[in-house]
Design an enzyme around this catalytic site. Structure first.
Site, PDB file in Angstrom:
ATOM      1  N   CYS A   1      48.208  32.341  49.278  1.00  0.00           N
ATOM      2  CA  CYS A   1      48.339  31.069  48.902  1.00  0.00           C
ATOM      3  C   CYS A   1      49.528  30.382  49.534  1.00  0.00           C
ATOM      4  O   CYS A   1      48.502  29.354  50.175  1.00  0.00           O
ATOM      5  CB  CYS A   1      49.721  31.645  46.900  1.00  0.00           C
ATOM      6  SG  CYS A   1      49.955  29.985  46.119  1.00  0.00           S
TER       7      CYS A   1
ATOM      8  N   HIS B   1      46.474  34.878  43.839  1.00  0.00           N
ATOM      9  CA  HIS B   1      47.378  35.379  44.299  1.00  0.00           C
ATOM     10  C   HIS B   1      46.564  37.018  43.976  1.00  0.00           C
ATOM     11  O   HIS B   1      46.844  37.643  43.043  1.00  0.00           O
ATOM     12  CB  HIS B   1      47.768  35.885  44.060  1.00  0.00           C
ATOM     13  CG  HIS B   1      49.323  34.455  44.314  1.00  0.00           C
ATOM     14  ND1 HIS B   1      50.464  34.952  45.215  1.00  0.00           N
ATOM     15  CD2 HIS B   1      49.392  33.345  43.682  1.00  0.00           C
ATOM     16  CE1 HIS B   1      51.366  34.170  45.897  1.00  0.00           C
ATOM     17  NE2 HIS B   1      50.186  32.889  44.658  1.00  0.00           N
TER      18      HIS B   1
ATOM     19  N   GLU C   1      47.070  39.869  45.230  1.00  0.00           N
ATOM     20  CA  GLU C   1      47.825  41.529  44.902  1.00  0.00           C
ATOM     21  C   GLU C   1      48.661  41.138  44.264  1.00  0.00           C
ATOM     22  O   GLU C   1      49.723  41.963  43.820  1.00  0.00           O
ATOM     23  CB  GLU C   1      49.340  41.431  46.276  1.00  0.00           C
ATOM     24  CG  GLU C   1      50.235  39.241  46.006  1.00  0.00           C
ATOM     25  CD  GLU C   1      49.832  38.135  46.593  1.00  0.00           C
ATOM     26  OE1 GLU C   1      50.274  37.070  46.579  1.00  0.00           O
ATOM     27  OE2 GLU C   1      48.378  37.947  46.229  1.00  0.00           O
TER      28      GLU C   1
END
Length: 287
Positions: A105, A199, A201
């Site tokens: 991002c 994202h 993660e």
């Protein structure tokens, strides 16, 4: 020998502390946990370039790491405030160090601007919750960053800005109807960056924590009709994270295994570590 990572936190002190109060970890601490869950031999340091007077590594210090990862951020890079400019300068040093780098991002946006690309507010509006129908480009189908991803997939996401102009030496690897640059490789000064606008993660629990603090945005921008509706959506995501077998919730929100299964959701980070960090470590004579 352990893999050494530098996790670069994109948020200011207040924003990361708010995240920690709600989720239990700052974004950089959470990212470091994901890295360690993928590579048990990983050792992660954390840098805070948005903090005034932050002690940041120079190019020589950056060269000592096997991989550098940039988190997301609440900032808008076109504001060019001191805490933003320091991150752009750090990324330029990352390129010069030739240490493999990856970002989610904000990380992708910083990497683009540091290499003379551009980022603006998305005219289509915010992409929030789940980024849908991320589609591999022809280059993306054979690029190691997206190895294992299907031709079209979904991923956790929350962003208002997007890369509007990539630097000259760049390759778009994935896009969707909301953002033409959803995954890319950027090269500058001998350095190589792999990044995504979404994202990988984020667990659904971390995403839910972020959305609970943005219910006003969800209502104001028309994603939900009421704050209660926004909170209910976040609660569903958190419940699905606790129990991925909740078919009712997965069906209701159209969330499939590419998001539910950690190994699939974190595919890009895994590929970065396996195909870039470990490979470069060996090539640099650090194995």
């Amino acid at each position: 020998m352990a893999l050494r990572f530098l996790v670069v936190e994109g948020n200011t002190r207040g924003a990361r502390q708010a995240h920690k109060e709600n989720y239990g970890l700052t974004p950089s601490e959470s990212y470091a946990e994901v890295i360690r869950s993928i590579a048990e031999d990983a050792v992660c340091d954390i840098a805070f370039p948005a903090d005034e007077g932050a002690n940041l590594p120079d190019a020589a210090g950056l060269e000592s790491y096997d991989g550098i990862v940039l988190t997301g951020s609440h900032l808008n890079i076109y504001d060019r405030t001191p805490e933003i400019l320091s991150q752009i300068e750090l990324m330029r040093s990352v390129y010069a160090s030739r240490t493999p780098s990856f970002g989610s991002c904000w990380g992708l946006q910083v990497a683009a601007v540091a290499a003379e690309g551009d980022v603006r507010q998305n005219p289509f509006g915010r992409e929030v919750g789940i980024a849908r129908k991320l589609t591999l480009t022809e280059a993306g189908r054979s690029h190691p960053l997206l190895g294992g991803r299907p031709a079209s997939y979904d991923a956790p996401a929350i962003h208002l800005d997007m890369v509007t102009a990539l630097p000259e030496d760049s390759i778009v690897l994935a896009s969707n109807a909301v953002s033409p640059v959803q995954a890319a490789e950027i090269r500058k000064d001998g350095g190589v960056f792999w990044g995504v606008q979404y994202h990988p993660e984020f667990s659904l629990s971390e995403l839910a924590s972020l959305l609970r603090r943005r219910t006003d945005i969800l209502v104001r921008e028309g994603f939900c009709r009421t704050e209660e509706e926004a909170l209910a959506y976040a609660d569903d995501l958190a419940a699905l994270d606790r129990d991925p077998a909740r078919f009712d919730l997965a069906w209701r929100h159209g969330i499939d295994a590419e998001v539910l299964e950690p190994q699939r959701r974190t595919r890009e980070i895994r590929n970065f570590i396996e195909h870039k960090v470990r490979t470069e470590k060996s090539a640099r004579g650090r194995a």
